[in-house]
Design an enzyme around this catalytic site. Structure first.
Site, PDB file in Angstrom:
ATOM      1  N   ASN A 173       0.828  -1.206   0.000  1.00  0.00           N
ATOM      2  CA  ASN A 173       0.000   0.000   0.000  1.00  0.00           C
ATOM      3  C   ASN A 173       0.863   1.257   0.000  1.00  0.00           C
ATOM      4  O   ASN A 173       1.934   1.296   0.614  1.00  0.00           O
ATOM      5  CB  ASN A 173      -1.009   0.003   1.156  1.00  0.00           C
ATOM      6  N   GLU A 183      -3.104  -4.833  -2.877  1.00  0.00           N
ATOM      7  CA  GLU A 183      -3.645  -5.769  -3.873  1.00  0.00           C
ATOM      8  C   GLU A 183      -3.726  -5.110  -5.237  1.00  0.00           C
ATOM      9  O   GLU A 183      -3.351  -5.687  -6.255  1.00  0.00           O
ATOM     10  CB  GLU A 183      -5.056  -6.242  -3.468  1.00  0.00           C
TER      11      GLU A 183
HETATM   12  N1  THU Z   1      -5.238  -1.447   2.591  1.00  0.00           N
HETATM   13  C1  THU Z   1      -4.713  -2.291   1.668  1.00  0.00           C
HETATM   14  O1  THU Z   1      -3.572  -2.137   1.232  1.00  0.00           O
HETATM   15  N2  THU Z   1      -5.478  -3.314   1.228  1.00  0.00           N
HETATM   16  C2  THU Z   1      -6.765  -3.530   1.627  1.00  0.00           C
HETATM   17  O2  THU Z   1      -7.429  -4.408   1.089  1.00  0.00           O
HETATM   18  C3  THU Z   1      -7.322  -2.759   2.723  1.00  0.00           C
HETATM   19  C4  THU Z   1      -6.562  -1.556   3.128  1.00  0.00           C
HETATM   20  C5  THU Z   1      -4.421  -0.322   3.043  1.00  0.00           C
HETATM   21  C6  THU Z   1      -4.910   1.014   2.539  1.00  0.00           C
HETATM   22  C7  THU Z   1      -4.405   1.958   3.611  1.00  0.00           C
HETATM   23  O3  THU Z   1      -3.084   2.337   3.276  1.00  0.00           O
HETATM   24  C8  THU Z   1      -4.350   1.101   4.866  1.00  0.00           C
HETATM   25  O4  THU Z   1      -4.442  -0.242   4.450  1.00  0.00           O
HETATM   26  C9  THU Z   1      -5.460   1.413   5.849  1.00  0.00           C
HETATM   27  O5  THU Z   1      -6.690   1.356   5.237  1.00  0.00           O
END
Ligand code: THU
Length: 185
Positions: A84, A97
């Site tokens: 992320n 993802e």
């Molecule tokens: N996040 C992801 O990378 N994947 C997900 O499916 C849910 C949330 C990240 C986005 C953000 O940087 C952090 O988790 C908190 O929401």
């Protein structure tokens, strides 16, 4: 190869006569199915997803997520990762993802074979804290078929985590209706 059985899912639907009019409560019926998992690939993807999570740029949430996948249409079976990346605007943030899937798509690859998602959450936490968000589920669906599998890492050493096929991950996911033929004239 490890053979596992995904159990059938039966949720009964119904039609309600309400003061607002007829209202459908959709049911869901999934057959039991047997799938094969390549242990070596699973171990490699879990390790890659955990490593990817370490590279997350998450100064705002401090919630680090990593994703690692292999595509069906990649004869080289390249492991493609994403983590992320948050943004001061918040809305500019991308999940792990989607970062991984967009990377794969940018290489011309279109069908996910196996995707592993890893977060700092462990089995102690709810599955909703370790599994893809709704937006990512819809994006996974775009690049998924019957063979596609998604594993949410448990964060533990002796428990792999949770496994889904696309129907179990996103029942009733949006599917673009066929374009009217006049548009293709
Ligand atoms: N996040 C992801 O990378 N994947 C997900 O499916 C849910 C949330 C990240 C986005 C953000 O940087 C952090 O988790 C908190 O929401």
């Amino acid at each position: 190869m490890t053979t596992i059985t995904l159990p059938a899912v039966e949720v009964e639907g119904t039609l309600l006569e309400t003061d607002c009019g007829k209202l459908r409560v959709p049911g869901c019926s999934l057959r039991e199915r047997t799938i094969q998992l390549d242990e070596q690939l699973v171990f490699e993807l879990v390790a890659a997803a955990r490593t990817a999570a370490e590279s997350a740029y998450a100064p705002f949430s401090r919630f680090q997520v990593g994703a690692a996948l292999v595509m069906q249409d990649d004869p080289g079976e390249t492991i493609i990762c994403g983590s992320n990346v948050e943004n001061s605007s918040y809305g500019g943030t991308i999940c792990a993802e989607r970062a991984a899937i967009f990377n794969a798509s940018g290489r011309g690859l279109r069908r996910i074979r196996l995707l592993v998602v890893s977060t700092t959450a462990t089995l102690e936490e709810r599955l909703s804290e370790r599994s893809p968000c709704g937006l990512c589920r819809q994006v996974i669906r775009e690049f998924a078929d019957q063979q596609t599998l998604v594993i949410c890492d448990s964060g533990e050493e002796d428990t792999l985590g949770d496994i889904f096929d696309i129907e179990r991950l996103l029942p009733f996911g949006f599917q673009f209706p066929p374009l009217p033929s006049r548009l293709s004239d």
